[in-house]
Scaffold this active site. Sequence first.
Site, PDB file in Angstrom:
ATOM      1  N   ARG A  79      55.233   9.450  32.584  1.00  0.00           N
ATOM      2  CA  ARG A  79      55.799   9.133  31.262  1.00  0.00           C
ATOM      3  C   ARG A  79      56.728  10.235  30.747  1.00  0.00           C
ATOM      4  O   ARG A  79      57.833   9.936  30.293  1.00  0.00           O
ATOM      5  CB  ARG A  79      54.671   8.808  30.280  1.00  0.00           C
ATOM      6  CG  ARG A  79      53.980   7.473  30.597  1.00  0.00           C
ATOM      7  CD  ARG A  79      52.782   7.235  29.727  1.00  0.00           C
ATOM      8  NE  ARG A  79      51.790   8.286  29.892  1.00  0.00           N
ATOM      9  CZ  ARG A  79      50.722   8.433  29.127  1.00  0.00           C
ATOM     10  NH1 ARG A  79      50.527   7.609  28.121  1.00  0.00           N
ATOM     11  NH2 ARG A  79      49.866   9.398  29.355  1.00  0.00           N
ATOM     12  N   ASN A 109      51.403   3.693  29.667  1.00  0.00           N
ATOM     13  CA  ASN A 109      50.511   3.364  30.787  1.00  0.00           C
ATOM     14  C   ASN A 109      49.835   2.045  30.461  1.00  0.00           C
ATOM     15  O   ASN A 109      49.544   1.782  29.298  1.00  0.00           O
ATOM     16  CB  ASN A 109      49.400   4.414  30.912  1.00  0.00           C
ATOM     17  CG  ASN A 109      49.872   5.670  31.618  1.00  0.00           C
ATOM     18  OD1 ASN A 109      50.905   5.676  32.277  1.00  0.00           O
ATOM     19  ND2 ASN A 109      49.098   6.727  31.483  1.00  0.00           N
TER      20      ASN A 109
END
Length: 785
Positions: free
Chosen positions: A46, A64
């Site tokens: 990320r 996620n």
Amino acid sequence: MELKAYSIFWVSFFIFLKLVQSKIGNQMLKTVKIEISGRVQGVGFRPYIYTLSQKINVNGTVSNNENGVIIYLTGSDKNIQLFYTELIQFPPPVSQIKESKIEEISFQDFHNFQIVPSIKRGKLNLSLTPDFAICETCKEEIADSNNRRFYYPFTTCVNCGPRWAVTKTFPFERENTSLQSFKMCDSCYEEYTDPSNRRFHSQTNSCQNCGITISLHKSDGSQINIPLYEIFKEVAALIKKGKIIAIKNTGGYLLCCDANNKEIIKKLRKSKKRPRKPFAVLYPSLPLLELHLSLNKQQRKALKSTERPIVILQKKDFKGDLAFAELIPGLNQIGIMLPYSGILQLLAEELKISIVATSGNLHGSPIISNNEQAEKILSGIADYFMHHDLEITNPQDDSVVKFSAKYQQEVLYRRSRGYAPNYFNFKDKTNEKIMAMGGGLKSTIAFLPNDHLYISQYLGNLEHYDVYERFVKITNYFTELFEEKPSVILIDKHPGYQSTQYGKEISKKWQTDLISIQHHKAHFAAILGEHHLFNCKEKVLGVIWDGTGYGDDKNIWGGEFFTFHKNEIDRLTHFAYFDWLAGDKMSKEPRLSLFSLADDEVENHIVGKFSKNEIAIYKSIKKKNKLKTSSVGRLFDAVASLLGICDINTYEGEAAILLENQITNYDLNKCKNYHESFIDGVIDTKSILKNIFSDYKSSVDKQEIIQSFLYTLTLLIFKIARQNNIQKIAMSGGVFQNTVLMDMLKELSGKEFKLFFNHNLAPNDENISFGQLMYYLHFIDFSNK
Ligand SMILES: [Zn+2]
Ligand SMILES: [Zn+2]
């Protein structure tokens, strides 16, 4: 008036321009959804996406989820393409993308790019993240007195640190790991939330103000109160003084002592009840190791890899100081690893010498990971304990690899830390939820609850109650983690394996189908599966050699030749049966295999290996014995015993390992073939031993005999392949841990044969669970479709 008109004109023009601009702009901008699966959580995915979005000037979100990572992106066509290409071509260093999908969705007007909280809507369906060795940058930080993480052993970042060892559940967020009990301090939180920081969204982020505490204790449990940086100095000094320290590392306890102190290693062996099994050594650094031993490219790469396994190296031309006789009795090879955690790195900095670093357990038991248990079980062994207060949820041993001398063929001996619990090379699709319980000796569990296949770390011999307990625990943990119960349970045909019995138990409890699969067919399916040979049009020869496995005819198999053709496995031939004597003792005492294979002449020669009483007993057993074996593992045992190398094993596989270690290389010109004939289509096992005996009696050099023995096995494989007009040969089973045999096979195969060895999994019984699953998918499930 004029001024007013002038203003109106400009305001209208401006509005008109804006309208046109936005019209053109919206036409050019679009929104896409990108879904990525694979090893993408706990690997800095990320933060990487965030940085990429800033570089390429696109807006949107990343999060996620239960399938991996999901990205919403708004930008120009060109920028989106650029973003996607860069993401796929250069993902974060420790990630592995399995699949990626991009699709245009209805336009969303994002004003910036954000990492948004994970939303778990369904069941977990992604690769789990293994542990990563400490990265170079973190290593520099803990060595830098100006850095706030100076001497902090749990320094990690998005590219390094424990993952599977601290995983409780998924998605990989801090609150789902055992780091949850440590609240980030302001400085750590600042790093965690700063997009430009390399610890941005690093879930294992901590420092000595907010993180894990390390402490030193005497063997009676009393704590020695010294500051953090002095602990490592003190532990190093204690090791140099000849003390044994139980060190809680990231995957469990390690027992450590000076690797050049003969007396202390002997003491460790005695108290650990491990008389001869080799100890692995932790080297403080790669440069020091390379001063002592020359490494090839593959070995160096493995030693430095993020998996950072123990690498087995030849000790030939070693230039340092190690107590080899005590570390590796009778062997010419030694397992070496480099520091993979902050703890070991800091210790290595203080030590500057190599140390024994062996799993903290008693002989045969699993690695210990809990402070109280460590003190209870290891207090008779360790003089001191270095504890820490981070809970280890998935204890793991160190993984072990070796490269063959001639062709650098890689063999995984133990698959654990750094590799478990994923199996990446899996391409099958099924709706069934399958759990495979594996074998008995080198136990693992394979589970297919979703699109991904998970194979547990090496668990050990299930005959040990503690190992069995851990096995049961992992079974339950897998079902809880994935919120799936299996619909099918696969077990070995051996009715006595603990894994078989437990498989039956849970199959009843969960009302699943239960299917038993023959041991060597599972090995064969494992190697076919690793190399995706199930669609192969040509015949494949399966050469499956190991110590023991329950055969379809209830005999103990282990010297098997199979064919795979048109979705069927057939047993082609095998080594001629010989007597299996005295139950479990036969695997532990190579002299019994020799006795079983001996004719009268050999028997007369070897009586000295037994007492009179024993000879009388074994002779009478041999007369009425009904249980037979075709095991090549036992043939190796017999040869080792005949040559005076090993009569009684002190650890599993000792005779075979010692036998291989008698030679470091081979000379094909000096090799001869000990195999003469087939009797009723099977290989005459006894005549091989008889011919070896004949050379032994004529005082042929021991090393030449061993080379010739391996040469004989190599020729046999090619002979059978030629007789059956087969060019593809797949090999599995513990015997194929012998790297000299692997090299000889490769050299003699030339262009005529294509050879397949286990690569992602160990050739030994660790691959049985995977093999059972592959067998089920391709030979049982297949026929039902
Ligand atoms: Zn790092
Ligand atoms: Zn902190």
